[in-house]
Design an enzyme around this catalytic site. Structure first.
Site, mmCIF file in Angstrom:
data_model
loop_
_atom_site.group_PDB
_atom_site.id
_atom_site.type_symbol
_atom_site.label_atom_id
_atom_site.label_comp_id
_atom_site.label_asym_id
_atom_site.label_seq_id
_atom_site.Cartn_x
_atom_site.Cartn_y
_atom_site.Cartn_z
ATOM 1 N N ASN A 37 0.810 -1.356 0.084
ATOM 2 C CA ASN A 37 0.012 0.010 0.013
ATOM 3 C C ASN A 37 0.896 1.265 -0.084
ATOM 4 O OD1 ASN A 37 -2.201 1.719 0.286
ATOM 5 N ND2 ASN A 37 -2.559 1.330 2.218
ATOM 6 N N HIS A 122 -13.893 -3.686 11.646
ATOM 7 C CA HIS A 122 -13.514 -2.445 12.018
ATOM 8 C C HIS A 122 -14.713 -1.589 12.240
ATOM 9 C CE1 HIS A 122 -9.549 -2.812 9.588
ATOM 10 N NE2 HIS A 122 -9.754 -3.782 10.424
ATOM 11 N N ARG A 147 -12.819 -4.337 16.110
ATOM 12 C CA ARG A 147 -11.619 -3.385 16.321
ATOM 13 C C ARG A 147 -12.319 -2.007 16.479
ATOM 14 N NH1 ARG A 147 -7.138 -1.367 12.351
ATOM 15 N NH2 ARG A 147 -8.761 0.058 11.867
ATOM 16 N N TYR A 159 -6.773 8.820 11.499
ATOM 17 C CA TYR A 159 -6.519 7.968 10.313
ATOM 18 C C TYR A 159 -7.265 6.571 11.071
ATOM 19 C CZ TYR A 159 -4.904 4.188 7.669
ATOM 20 O OH TYR A 159 -4.780 3.006 7.047
ATOM 21 N N ASP A 206 -6.305 -0.547 17.995
ATOM 22 C CA ASP A 206 -4.990 -0.459 17.247
ATOM 23 C C ASP A 206 -4.399 1.044 17.746
ATOM 24 O OD1 ASP A 206 -2.820 -0.094 15.633
ATOM 25 O OD2 ASP A 206 -3.963 -0.857 13.696
ATOM 26 N N HIS A 208 -1.669 2.313 16.181
ATOM 27 C CA HIS A 208 -0.951 2.509 15.199
ATOM 28 C C HIS A 208 0.551 3.044 15.541
ATOM 29 C CE1 HIS A 208 -5.320 2.753 12.895
ATOM 30 N NE2 HIS A 208 -4.250 1.944 12.358
ATOM 31 N N GLU A 232 -3.277 -3.289 19.652
ATOM 32 C CA GLU A 232 -2.400 -3.447 18.830
ATOM 33 C C GLU A 232 -1.212 -2.235 18.684
ATOM 34 O OE1 GLU A 232 -2.751 -4.078 13.828
ATOM 35 O OE2 GLU A 232 -4.594 -4.011 15.410
ATOM 36 N N GLU A 258 2.665 -5.977 11.843
ATOM 37 C CA GLU A 258 2.076 -5.929 10.556
ATOM 38 C C GLU A 258 3.120 -5.162 9.664
ATOM 39 O OE1 GLU A 258 -0.704 -1.952 10.105
ATOM 40 O OE2 GLU A 258 -1.490 -3.660 11.304
ATOM 41 N N ARG A 279 1.290 -10.458 13.981
ATOM 42 C CA ARG A 279 0.461 -9.636 13.145
ATOM 43 C C ARG A 279 0.676 -9.800 11.410
ATOM 44 N NH1 ARG A 279 -3.812 -8.327 12.139
ATOM 45 N NH2 ARG A 279 -3.656 -6.135 12.156
ATOM 46 N N GLU A 335 -8.165 -10.725 10.981
ATOM 47 C CA GLU A 335 -8.698 -9.585 10.288
ATOM 48 C C GLU A 335 -9.470 -9.550 9.179
ATOM 49 O OE1 GLU A 335 -6.992 -4.642 10.079
ATOM 50 O OE2 GLU A 335 -5.734 -6.400 9.737
ATOM 51 N N TRP A 398 3.225 7.252 12.304
ATOM 52 C CA TRP A 398 2.036 6.998 11.279
ATOM 53 C C TRP A 398 1.081 6.062 12.399
ATOM 54 C CZ3 TRP A 398 -0.779 2.458 10.082
ATOM 55 C CH2 TRP A 398 -1.422 2.663 8.991
#
Length: 398
Positions: A37, A122, A147, A159, A206, A208, A232, A258, A279, A335, A398
């Site tokens: 991404n 989500h 989540r 975000y 999460d 992030h 997370e 992730e 993850r 997920e 981020w």
């Protein structure tokens, strides 16, 4: 059997997806997901210019040997671009091998360890009422776990909350961030959710990567009364020593990984049992082969799987994940953000989502195809993830 061709297909039926299609001299084809991404075309170039020429003429059944050759032979190891490219090859070769065997992939991985795969969805909202509406929508879709992400007082946008237009921007969108406001507000959000939806609803959150270890420890402790399934990415995962501090101060389960690309990223976290869930995505970890090895390593330390499954993992990568989920013993949760109807048309698949659970289906291989004509009608569109800055203008995690 020999590989006679391999080509890269880029399409954007709602999100950008990079797919590798491998063809053999016996007419059996395999698909692999190489989507990264925000950096999709970097993987396209790596595959097209450096990997595909090495595949033609090789035996597609030699999956482990091919993986090791692509990983070690380049000298420059690891990294998301390299590992996404290798993942596409690995998954495509497993797809071919399972098709030749006439079996769904999970049967080649040891067969089913469960009847179906539990998921989480989500839910988000800029305020509590909007969040509650989102949770109710996920419950109506059958999700057994959710989540929860929410707006932060004083910030215009966050975000993962509401309409994620930032992911589709032609240039990175800049978002403000205020850690203190986030830490003050989030426990109250979960208190409200528990009061509204009760103690049995499985909840996740999460962070992030936005917190320092001591901030993450505080948040984990503050959230303990609300019995989260996990917290997370509470702190940047590269700072593995920091997870020791978090672990000492909270019993909230932790999920990390992730942004990891190889098992070497996990050595400390798994070996010292500093996390509870790994993850990584099939697509970003080098494919089915290394992710299965990671899960076996994690199982020795009572750590479970939680494969990354956002909208920017294509249905090809999702199918591979579901096969792994069904086969491994130490499965935790999957997920599943779903895809647009058009994406499902571009990638017709055998896997199903019913009452909050996934199943890969019984079609040989991954059980997924690519409609190349429809894919070509939806070309690549430049897109970036957002950038976070503190209120003084400093770039933040981020």
């Amino acid at each position: 059997m020999k590989i006679v061709d391999a080509r890269v297909v880029v399409t954007s039926p709602g999100r950008n997806f990079v797919t590798l299609k491998v063809e053999t001299d016996e007419g059996v084809t395999g698909l692999g997901d190489a989507t990264l991404n925000g950096r999709e075309l970097a993987v396209v170039g790596y595959l097209r210019d450096h990997v595909v020429p090495l595949l033609v003429g090789t035996d597609p059944h030699r999956i482990e040997d091919t993986w090791q050759s692509l990983y070690r032979g380049a000298y420059w190891r690891r990294g998301p671009v390299t590992m996404a490219a290798i993942a596409a090859v690995d998954v495509a070769l497993w797809d071919i091998k399972a098709k030749v065997a006439g079996l769904p992939l999970y049967q080649l991985l040891g067969g089913a360890s469960r009847e179906r795969v539990r998921t989480y969805g989500h839910a988000s909202g800029r305020d509590i009422p909007e969040l509650f509406d989102s949770i109710r929508a996920r419950l109506a879709e059958g999700y057994p776990a959710i989540r929860v992400q929410t707006g932060v007082p004083g910030l215009e946008r966050v975000y993962g909350v509401g309409h994620d237009a930032a992911s589709d921007a032609a240039r990175p969108v800049v978002e403000d961030w205020d850690t203190a406001a986030y830490l003050r507000s989030l426990p109250g959000v979960f208190d409200a959710v528990r009061q509204e939806f009760g103690p049995e609803l499985v909840l996740l959150h999460d962070a992030h990567h936005r917190l320092t270890p001591i901030q993450a420890a505080r948040l984990g402790k503050d959230l303990e009364p609300y019995d989260l399934f996990w917290l997370e990415d509470c702190t940047p995962a590269e700072n593995q020593d920091g997870l020791r501090l978090v672990r000492r101060h909270t019993t909230t389960p932790l999920a990390i990984g992730e942004v990891f690309n190889t098992v070497f990223d996990y050595q400390t976290l798994v070996g010292e049992q500093l996390i509870d869930y790994v993850r990584s995505a099939v697509t970003h970890f080098g494919g089915v082969s290394p992710l299965r090895k990671l899960f076996d390593f994690a199982a020795q330390h009572q750590i479970k799987s939680a494969i990354h499954g956002p909208e920017d993992i294509s249905p090809v990568g999702m199918a591979a994940a579901i096969h792994l989920d069904l086969a491994i013993h130490n499965f935790g949760i999957q997920e599943y953000a779903g895809h647009t109807p058009l994406t499902h048309e571009v990638f017709p698949h055998a896997y199903t989502f019913t009452d909050g659970y996934l199943h890969p289906g019984e079609a040989p291989g991954l059980g997924i195809e690519l409609d190349e004509e429809l894919a070509s009608a939806h070309p690549y569109e430049p897109a970036y993830l957002p950038i976070n800055r503190l209120q003084d203008g400093t770039i933040h995690d981020w």
